[in-house]
Scaffold this active site. Structure first.
Site, mmCIF file in Angstrom:
data_model
loop_
_atom_site.group_PDB
_atom_site.id
_atom_site.type_symbol
_atom_site.label_atom_id
_atom_site.label_comp_id
_atom_site.label_asym_id
_atom_site.label_seq_id
_atom_site.Cartn_x
_atom_site.Cartn_y
_atom_site.Cartn_z
ATOM 1 N N SER A 111 -9.595 -0.484 7.259
ATOM 2 C CA SER A 111 -9.038 -0.324 5.917
ATOM 3 C C SER A 111 -8.368 -1.562 5.339
ATOM 4 C CB SER A 111 -8.047 0.836 5.895
ATOM 5 O OG SER A 111 -8.748 2.055 5.910
ATOM 6 N N SER A 136 -9.725 1.907 3.096
ATOM 7 C CA SER A 136 -8.870 2.634 2.193
ATOM 8 C C SER A 136 -7.932 1.756 1.361
ATOM 9 C CB SER A 136 -8.015 3.625 2.987
ATOM 10 O OG SER A 136 -7.115 2.932 3.836
ATOM 11 N N LYS A 151 0.850 -1.191 0.000
ATOM 12 C CA LYS A 151 0.000 0.000 0.000
ATOM 13 C C LYS A 151 0.885 1.240 0.000
ATOM 14 C CE LYS A 151 -3.933 1.923 2.632
ATOM 15 N NZ LYS A 151 -4.733 1.762 3.864
#
Ligand SMILES: [Mg+2]
Ligand SMILES: [Zn+2]
Lengths: 100, 471, 468
Positions: C160, C136, C61
């Protein structure tokens, strides 16, 4: 719980956000709605409940006072938007606003 | 009938700790390195970087707290103080806030008219800001700078902030307190505490009130005072300014001033666009400090008698001012050893506080037994011999004996021709002396000492000169 | 031919160990898959073409700092920022020989539940590209589900990792707070952020967790794991006590298909020998969201103060420092970070601290107590992960509160610092549904055992139907 536009602008100054007028209008509405939702926490009587600032029960995590290598100068300044010599350059500040 | 005013002062002192590394990263701390060469992701506030406490800095804070008789917090918590400034890379300063390591201490300051107790409200640990240099525009005037440059080397150095109660009532008390506090910190080995280098910084909160009342009126903060004398002058100037305002029927409003030592003036700092709102909250990247009983006892065991206590004790033997000079100069250890070696108290204190300090000798390097011999012989041996002996007294293997073997010239037959020549050469001074300016005796003695290369006995010279001038 | 859609990390490791493929070939295969499908999914913000390593490649990420590889946290304010150091988790992956395939898309500063808040455009769900992948960490979830990475790392503040794993049909672990280093991970809310693995199987997740977890001297809030990570093997739940919060059944906004899948999963657990009971988390369901949306923005408002245009990131030139900072921040932050900075600044500001932040911290204490009590009575707590399946792109983008509601069931355990595992429980309307298992502090092994047994019994096919 409503928040007025003036307060929004004050908070924006604290947070150093140069909001446009449209942003300020929109945030006044959005923050009002969000604050109304989060104000729910006020319903609870928590006088005898201690606050939790951390989910872990750790204390005394520290390191010995032994130097380690710092970054190379070009690494420290690699991402600087403006550099002069070995220093970070910024527009003029108007005097210190606070001391350490 | 005019009011008598009392000054009320509280001090905020920042002491830079001399740990090897910074407070929250392991970059080397201290001066002398090239700009921005002592930086890392943590002290530059790079995304994702996290602080890790310096154990030594934490221990030194506790140690200072113990030396100041503070209560040591069983649980101290770091908080974030949020504000924006280019010298603050994270947008917040990590500082102990509502749960500082040390609270409720005090220091006894011996004053000529008795002991003064100054409360220590708190002593807490935090990180220093970086250094910003303002360039262009009118030199030195921040307001006219065209741009600023930032060196993050100093950023993140551990700072101890010590806050006193408003228990100080004159610039003299403030100065004395600071001298003793500085000495305490230096003796603990936790800071060099030098104002010129900025490792000791003092802000003063000053207000005034009618003498005898216990109200607290609006106070103003004075910053940028970088010597003890400037602090005293800054406090006096601010107190006078406030008295004038009150007496003219005005009202003092809360302000912050910079003290300009050159002109002795106070310049108000630009007022902010919004009131201070630092939005403190507990620093979630750190965990609390809970000093163990073992740690506290170990640190307590390392403490020695405080400078303030030693001034009081020494003041019983000598006068208080002399005791203060010896202790705050780090000289009282040598003094005690020299007296123990047989020297006269007053003579030893004079020689150490004046001659030794004047010669720039490190008191720690001096052999007290040899110094005691010099103190005893100081009137007997030539002045030059004495001065040279003092200058060398810090040398390794220094011995007083070769200097003690020298004799002063006190024989009138040797001194007479020199004295006569000097009297003949200075008719104006002779006339003035005879006309009542007796202070000129020193002038003649000095001339003789100079002429004899310091070998003459000043007491004998003085007697002969006086006899000749008056005779 | 490497079938990146179906290959698990464990399978990939076996291929490397048997010398059937090299790490470099695997890396190339995933980069090629991204070349073929990422135009549609936008899982990656950038690919790393020449990555080094001998092991199974990984996607990270874009909140995870990677030395020499641009790291933006999905924000314009970090455009062009190239870290000069590796986050600890990136360093641990590299030390384990794992080459980096690329940096995955994220809601800006990990603030969001759909990845639509990325300044670089949204990611799309591999099961249906008209729908969001969750957020997210929608980029990592879409990459794993779409066969663009065998596994990846996400970060989870209030859901997330778990929520996008649910919406994309992956397994995702939000670890116990303090077990995985946050050093070098662009901070959102420090007392909540945790990095964790996303993969196709529970065993892959456990393996990756074992690589990244453990004390880091650069993160004061990390601890050594009290027990070593075990790769689960047992396909039974005999003796495992699972508590279902009774509030789940009354939760507004829960879709019937999600509820049905959850009920089926519970029945499956019972059939595997689990003892199912009812637990009570009234405050968590009633006050969890409010508590979270005070604490997280407050911390975020401070964490995002360092983005001032002085040391990194693009700068908007202005005549004074203050104007430069204000204009740089206004231009650099998107709407959601601004909302949260404003909310957090307000909640911490003079006169409001006690009523908002202070009060939320006390609520947090109660939520921790409530969870502790439930986990005294049960080994695990089970809920649906998300009240809904993946929703259409744009559906909630204009309504912050509707977006926040995505995390109603993932948030409370995050506030309590507890580990949570998402496993796919089935499909509803052709889209994955996630089951959330919550364990006690450091209870990851228990989550892996239960998750594995259920995963075997459910037999969910993680390859999106449209790509099979
Ligand atoms: Mg301070
Ligand atoms: Zn550093």
């Amino acid at each position: 719980m409503a928040i007025d536009r003036e307060t929004v602008l004050h908070v924006a100054r604290l947070a150093r956000l140069d909001l446009t007028a449209a942003e300020a209008d929109r945030l006044t509405l959005e923050l009002g709605a969000i604050l109304e939702a989060v104000s729910k926490v006020a319903e609870l009587d928590l006088t005898d409940v201690p606050p939790t600032s951390h989910p872990l029960d750790l204390v005394n995590v520290w390191a010995d006072d032994e130097p380690r290598p710092s970054l190379a100068l070009d690494e420290a300044l690699a991402n600087a938007p403006a550099r002069e010599g070995d220093l970070f350059r910024v527009p003029p500040t108007h005097g210190p606003e606070v001391s350490a | 009938m005019s009011t008598t005013w009392e000054t009320v002062v509280g001090l905020e002192i920042h002491v830079q700790l001399k740990t090897r590394t910074k407070m929250f990263c392991r970059c080397a701390a201290g001066y002398g390195a090239g700009e921005n060469t002592r930086t890392c992701p943590v002290c530059l506030g790079f995304p994702g970087a996290l602080p890790v406490m310096n154990r030594t800095a934490v221990e030194w804070t506790v140690k200072l707290g113990l030396a100041l008789g503070c209560e040591i917090a069983p649980r101290a918590v770091f908080a974030r103080k949020n504000y924006f400034y280019p010298d603050l890379p994270k947008g917040y300063q990590i500082s102990q806030y509502d749960k500082p390591s040390c609270e409720k201490g005090n220091m006894i300051v011996p004053m000529p008219d008795g002991e003064l107790e100054i409360g220590i409200v708190r002593a807490h640990l935090e990180e220093d800001a970086a250094k910003t240099v303002h360039m262009g525009g009118h030199s030195g005037r921040i307001g006219g700078a065209e741009y600023s440059l930032v060196d993050y080397n100093r950023g993140g150095t551990p700072l101890l902030e010590i806050v006193t109660a408003p228990d100080i009532h004159s610039s003299e008390e403030a100065k004395r307190f600071l001298l003793l506090l500085r000495q305490t910190v230096v003796e603990l080995g936790i800071s060099d505490a030098e104002m010129e280098k900025g490792t000791l910084r003092v802000d003063a909160n000053v207000s005034v009130r009618p003498a005898g009342s216990d109200e607290l009126r609006t106070r103003c903060e004075i910053k940028n005072m970088n010597s003890f004398n400037y602090i005293a002058r800054g406090i006096d100037a601010e107190a006078a300014r406030q008295v004038a305002i009150w007496e003219s029927g005005g009202e003092v409003k809360q302000e912050t001033f910079d003290f300009d030592a050159g002109t002795g003036t106070l310049t108000p700092r630009r007022s902010k666009e919004e009131a201070d709102d630092y939005r403190y909250f507990p620093e979630p990247d750190l965990v609390p400090v809970e000093p163990s009983a073992e740690m506290i006892e170990r640190l307590r065991g390392e403490l020695t008698e405080t400078p303030a206590a030693r001034v009081v004790r020494l003041g019983l033997d000598l006068d208080l001012e002399r005791a203060l000079v010896l202790v705050t100069g780090g000289l009282d250890g040598l003094y005690a050893a020299t007296v123990a070696a047989g020297a006269d108290r007053l003579a030893a204190s004079n020689v150490i506080a004046n001659n030794l300090v004047g010669a720039g000798v490190d008191p720690a390097a001096v052999d007290a037994a040899e110094l005691a011999k010099l103190v005893a012989a100081r009137e007997r041996i030539p002045r030059v011999a004495f001065d040279e002996a003092i200058a060398r007294s810090g040398d390794p293997d220094f011995s007083a004996d070769p200097f003690l073997a020298q004799e002063v010239v006190s024989d009138a037959s040797e001194l007479d021709p020199v004295i006569d020549a000097i009297i003949a050469a200075n008719p104006g001074q002779v006339a003035a002396f005879r006309g009542g300016k007796e202070g000129l005796l020193g002038f003649f003695v000095g001339q003789v000492m100079k002429e004899t290369g310091g070998q003459a006995d000043p007491r004998a010279v003085s007697e002969i000169v006086r006899a000749k001038l008056l005779g | 031919m490497i079938d990146t859609l179906r290959l698990t990390a464990e399978g990939a490791l076996a291929l490397i160990e048997s010398r059937e493929v090299t790490s470099a070939e695997l890396h190339a295969a995933y980069v090629a898959a991204a070349g073929a499908r990422d135009e549609e999914l936008h899982a990656y913000l950038r690919l790393v073409d020449a990555a080094e390593g001998t092991g199974v490649p990984i996607a990270l990420k874009d909140v995870i700092s990677t030395k020499g590889v641009e790291t933006t946290a999905g924000s314009k304010i970090l455009a062009g920022y190239v870290p000069v150091f590796d986050a600890t988790v990136a360093a641990r992956c590299k030390a384990a020989g794992m080459p980096i395939i690329g940096k995955t898309n994220t809601d800006e500063f990990a603030m969001g539940s759909s990845t639509e808040n990325s300044a670089y455009g949204p990611s799309f769900n591999p099961w249906d590209p008209t729908r969001v992948p969750g957020g997210s960490g929608g980029g990592t979830a879409a990459a794993v589900s779409g066969g663009l990475a065998p596994w990846g790392l996400g970060s989870d503040t209030g859901g997330s990792i778990k929520q996008p794993s649910a919406l994309c049909g992956n397994v995702g672990l939000r670890p116990t707070y303090g077990t995985v280093s946050r050093f070098g991970v662009v901070a959102f809310a420090s007392s909540l952020d945790q990095v964790g693995p996303v993969a196709k199987t529970v065993r892959d997740v456990a393996l990756l967790y074992s690589i990244i977890a453990g004390r880091d001297e650069n993160d004061s809030t990390t601890v050594e794991l009290p027990e070593i990570v075990e790769l689960p093997t047992a396909e039974t739940l005999a003796g495992v006590r699972i508590g279902i919060p009774k509030q789940v059944w009354d939760l507004a906004g829960i879709e019937p298909g999600v509820r049905a899948s959850f009920e089926t999963a519970i029945e499956t657990a019972r059939s595997l020998g689990a003892e199912i009971g009812e637990c009570d988390l009234p405050l968590s369901f009633d006050y969890g969201m409010a508590c979270y949306y005070l604490i997280a923005p407050a911390e975020a408002s401070s964490n995002l103060a360092r983005f001032d245009g002085v040391r990194y990131g693009p700068r908007v030139d202005a005549p004074t420092y203050r104007e430069m900072v204000e204009q740089t921040r206004d231009a650099g932050f998107g709407d959601e970070p601004k909302r949260r900075i404003m909310l957090g600044t307000y909640a911490l500001s003079a006169g409001y601290y006690d009523a908002f932040y202070g009060q939320a911290q006390r609520v947090r204490t109660l939520l921790m107590r409530e969870h502790r009590a439930a986990l005294d009575a049960f080994d695990l707590i089970a809920t649906p992960t998300s009240p809904t399946v993946a929703f259409p792109v744009g559906e909630r983008a204009a309504d912050p509160l509707a977006m926040y509601a995505c995390d109603v069931m993932t948030i409370p355990s995050c506030l309590a610092g507890l580990p949570g595992l998402n496993i796919p429980s089935g499909l509803s309307e052709g889209l994955p549904v996630g089951l959330q298992l919550i364990g006690p502090q450091f209870g990851e092994n228990a989550l892996f055992r239960a998750g594995y047994a259920l995963e075997c019994a459910i037999g969910f096919d993680t390859v999106p139907e449209r790509l099979r």
